[in-house]
Write an enzyme that holds these catalytic residues in place. Sequence first.
Site, PDB file in Angstrom:
ATOM      1  N   ASN A  70      -8.455   5.208   5.118  1.00  0.00           N
ATOM      2  CA  ASN A  70      -8.107   5.731   5.624  1.00  0.00           C
ATOM      3  C   ASN A  70      -7.109   5.829   4.804  1.00  0.00           C
ATOM      4  OD1 ASN A  70      -4.979   5.609   7.522  1.00  0.00           O
ATOM      5  ND2 ASN A  70      -6.860   4.006   7.699  1.00  0.00           N
ATOM      6  N   VAL A  72      -4.250   8.617   5.820  1.00  0.00           N
ATOM      7  CA  VAL A  72      -3.553   9.278   6.354  1.00  0.00           C
ATOM      8  C   VAL A  72      -1.957  10.044   6.033  1.00  0.00           C
ATOM      9  CG1 VAL A  72      -2.321  10.097   9.433  1.00  0.00           C
ATOM     10  CG2 VAL A  72      -4.523   8.465   8.702  1.00  0.00           C
ATOM     11  N   CYS A 131       5.050  -0.167   3.048  1.00  0.00           N
ATOM     12  CA  CYS A 131       5.567   1.185   2.733  1.00  0.00           C
ATOM     13  C   CYS A 131       6.511   1.061   1.452  1.00  0.00           C
ATOM     14  CB  CYS A 131       6.687   1.983   3.540  1.00  0.00           C
ATOM     15  SG  CYS A 131       5.663   1.937   5.162  1.00  0.00           S
ATOM     16  N   LYS A 168       5.372  -7.053  10.204  1.00  0.00           N
ATOM     17  CA  LYS A 168       3.915  -6.264   9.516  1.00  0.00           C
ATOM     18  C   LYS A 168       3.264  -7.296   9.000  1.00  0.00           C
ATOM     19  CE  LYS A 168      -0.236  -3.837  10.813  1.00  0.00           C
ATOM     20  NZ  LYS A 168      -0.483  -2.486  11.655  1.00  0.00           N
ATOM     21  N   ASN A 195      -2.254  -6.059   7.620  1.00  0.00           N
ATOM     22  CA  ASN A 195      -2.362  -4.244   7.929  1.00  0.00           C
ATOM     23  C   ASN A 195      -3.281  -4.333   6.783  1.00  0.00           C
ATOM     24  OD1 ASN A 195      -1.723  -1.597   7.521  1.00  0.00           O
ATOM     25  ND2 ASN A 195       0.183  -2.319   7.397  1.00  0.00           N
ATOM     26  N   GLY A 220     -11.596  -2.310   9.683  1.00  0.00           N
ATOM     27  CA  GLY A 220     -12.827  -2.214  10.342  1.00  0.00           C
ATOM     28  C   GLY A 220     -13.521  -3.969  10.543  1.00  0.00           C
TER      29      GLY A 220
END
Length: 324
Positions: A70, A72, A131, A168, A195, A220
């Site tokens: 992903n 997003v 980030c 995290k 993460n 996953g």
Amino acid sequence: MSVDMRTYLAHVELANPITTAAGCAASGAELSQFFDLARLGAVVTRSITMAPRAGRPTPRMAETPSGMLNAVGLQGPGVEVFLERELPRLVDRGARAVVSVAGGSVAEYAALARRLSDAPGVAAVEVNLSCPNVEDLGRVFARDPAASAEVISSVRATMRYDVPVIAKLAPDVADIVAVARACVDGGADALAMINTPLGMSIDVDSMRPSLAAGTGGLSGPAIRPLAVRCLWQVHAAMPGVPIVGMGGVMTGRDALEMILAGACVVSVGTALFHDPYACLRILRELEDLLKERGFERLADAVGLAHRPPGAGPRHRIDLEESSL
């Protein structure tokens, strides 16, 4: 015989160890249509940013063997709308809210902490360190122990003392223990891992990347062994630090594996995309597995794989007093 499923995030008691993972249940509104959110240990929100974000262009998601990619791009309404609409809804439903935050600079993380510090109903803050630091050529905070520690220190200094700060961590680093230790030294009350590692796939029919952004985060079952390795290493190095484990948890057995490796809380993410009841099912399966193995308390299973064969259960005080 029932199992005492209570656990602790620093000094905050959770009724059970199962939470959502950031970004996989927004801020809980969708899941609340299926069950009472108060039945979870906590709801971890999507990563909140200072300003609204539209996210990245589509396609944003792609299936992979045993997982998904992903990109997003932290889509969300921004902190003001979150505080006005989303957080009150969570609190009204009796859910424990762990608010994930993301920023592009140390100052932005501190500003988010300042806005959240006075907000009612924030059980803990999870600092998403994956980030890019716009002030350092876009280098990801989570890959640099010093940069990670600086972010955590700024958040810890700004948040109310009674709200735990969770760092995290990302797995694609040279030494995750070094990053974890730097975060704890910087004031983190707990750690969350992992993460999503960076991945990519190419559509051989279109002969183009599957994601518009090219690369994306892999989640996953494919990443579970990577998550367990990270948990194992960090718990071995810092056994007194509470750890939230995540990465490919699809069943109660997966959750128990992370707990045995050292996690006292387990987050469920990708499984929610095809099964909105996944958290409750995994909690039920986990309790059954603990009962079958003779455990009276979840706390006795945390980190048990590190102990010599035949060693007695760890004392509950390890978890309750780890942050004192």
